[in-house]
Design an enzyme around this catalytic site. Structure first.
Site, mmCIF file in Angstrom:
data_model
loop_
_atom_site.group_PDB
_atom_site.id
_atom_site.type_symbol
_atom_site.label_atom_id
_atom_site.label_comp_id
_atom_site.label_asym_id
_atom_site.label_seq_id
_atom_site.Cartn_x
_atom_site.Cartn_y
_atom_site.Cartn_z
ATOM 1 N N TYR A 146 0.838 -1.205 0.000
ATOM 2 C CA TYR A 146 0.000 0.000 0.000
ATOM 3 C C TYR A 146 0.868 1.249 0.000
ATOM 4 C CZ TYR A 146 -3.445 3.423 1.678
ATOM 5 O OH TYR A 146 -4.266 4.532 1.823
ATOM 6 N N LYS A 150 0.902 4.056 -3.098
ATOM 7 C CA LYS A 150 0.469 5.433 -2.874
ATOM 8 C C LYS A 150 1.625 6.419 -3.061
ATOM 9 C CE LYS A 150 -3.882 4.747 -2.062
ATOM 10 N NZ LYS A 150 -4.916 5.251 -3.000
#
Length: 205
Positions: A146, A150
Site C-alpha cells: 500500500y 500510494k
C-alpha cells in the site's frame, strides 16, 4: 456519445464507496457524469466498464479506447480518480507479493490511466484528482504494498505539475491524502475505531 452540457466529469472508480459519493454529488449539481469501474453505477449518465485482466497495457488500452468512443470530440471539466483499496503486510508476510500486486493495480494502474485520459480529454484549465494517502509520506512497514503504491501516485502527481507533462494548458493535477475514510468496508474491518475521527465521503466529494 456524451450529451452536450455545461459541465462534465469522469469519475474513475465511480462504483466504489467514495466514487459513488462523488457521482451522486456531481449529479445533484446538474453535471454530466461518466463512471469508469468494473461495475456500472446506475446513477451516472454513462458507464465505461473496465475489463479485469493481468495485463496493464491491455486494460489501459481498453479503457482509453472506450472513453474516447464515449466522448468523441467533447472535453470534460474534471477527471477524478478515486479508485483504490487497502491491504496490509510487512516484507516477511506470505501475502506480500499478492497484496503488493493488488495495490499496484488498484492505485497505480488507475492513476496512470486517468492521467493519460486527462491529457486527451480534459479541457484547458481543467482538474485531475488522484487518490494518494497521508501514510505514504513516511514509512509503512506494516503495509508495504500500500505504501509503495500510494507513494508512486504522489510522484506521478508531482510529475504532472511539471512543464511538458502532457496536461492541457492551465490544467491542474492534485492528490488527496486522506488518513481514514468513513466507508462501510473500513467500519466492517475496524469496528472498534473512533468513527468520528474519520473523514466523511461527502466531505471529499
Amino acid at each position: 456519445m456524451a450529451a452536450a452540457s455545461t459541465s462534465r466529469v469522469i469519475v474513475y472508480g465511480g462504483r466504489g464507496a467514495l466514487g459513488s459519493a462523488c457521482v451522486h454529488y456531481f449529479k445533484s449539481k446538474g453535471w454530466w457524469v461518466a463512471s469508469v469501474d468494473i461495475v456500472a453505477n446506475e446513477e451516472a449518465n454513462a458507464n465505461v466498464l473496465v475489463k479485469i485482466c493481468e495485463s496493464f497495457t491491455e486494460q489501459a488500452e481498453q479503457v482509453t479506447s472506450d472513453v474516447a468512443r464515449l466522448l468523441g470530440d467533447q472535453k470534460v471539466d474534471a477527471i477524478l480518480c478515486v479508485a483504490g483499496g487497502w491491504a496490509g503486510g510487512s516484507c516477511d508476510s506470505k501475502e506480500l507479493y499478492k497484496n503488493s500486486d493488488l495495490m499496484w493495480k488498484q492505485s497505480v494502474w488507475t492513476s496512470t490511466i486517468s492521467s493519460h485520459l486527462a491529457c486527451n480529454h480534459l479541457k484547458a484549465g481543467g482538474l485531475l484528482t488522484l487518490a494518494g494517502a497521508k501514510a505514504s509520506l513516511s514509512k509503512t512497514p506494516g503495509m508495504v504494498g500500500y505504501g509503495m503504491a500510494k507513494a508512486a501516485v504522489h510522484q506521478l502527481c508531482q510529475s504532472l505539475s511539471g512543464e511538458g507533462s502532457g496536461l492541457p494548458a492551465g490544467a491542474v493535477a492534485v492528490a488527496i491524502l486522506p488518513v481514514t475514510l468513513d466507508t462501510p468496508m473500513n467500519r466492517k474491518f475496524m469496528p472498534d475505531a473512533d468513527f468520528s475521527s474519520w473523514t466523511p465521503l461527502e466531505y471529499i466529494a
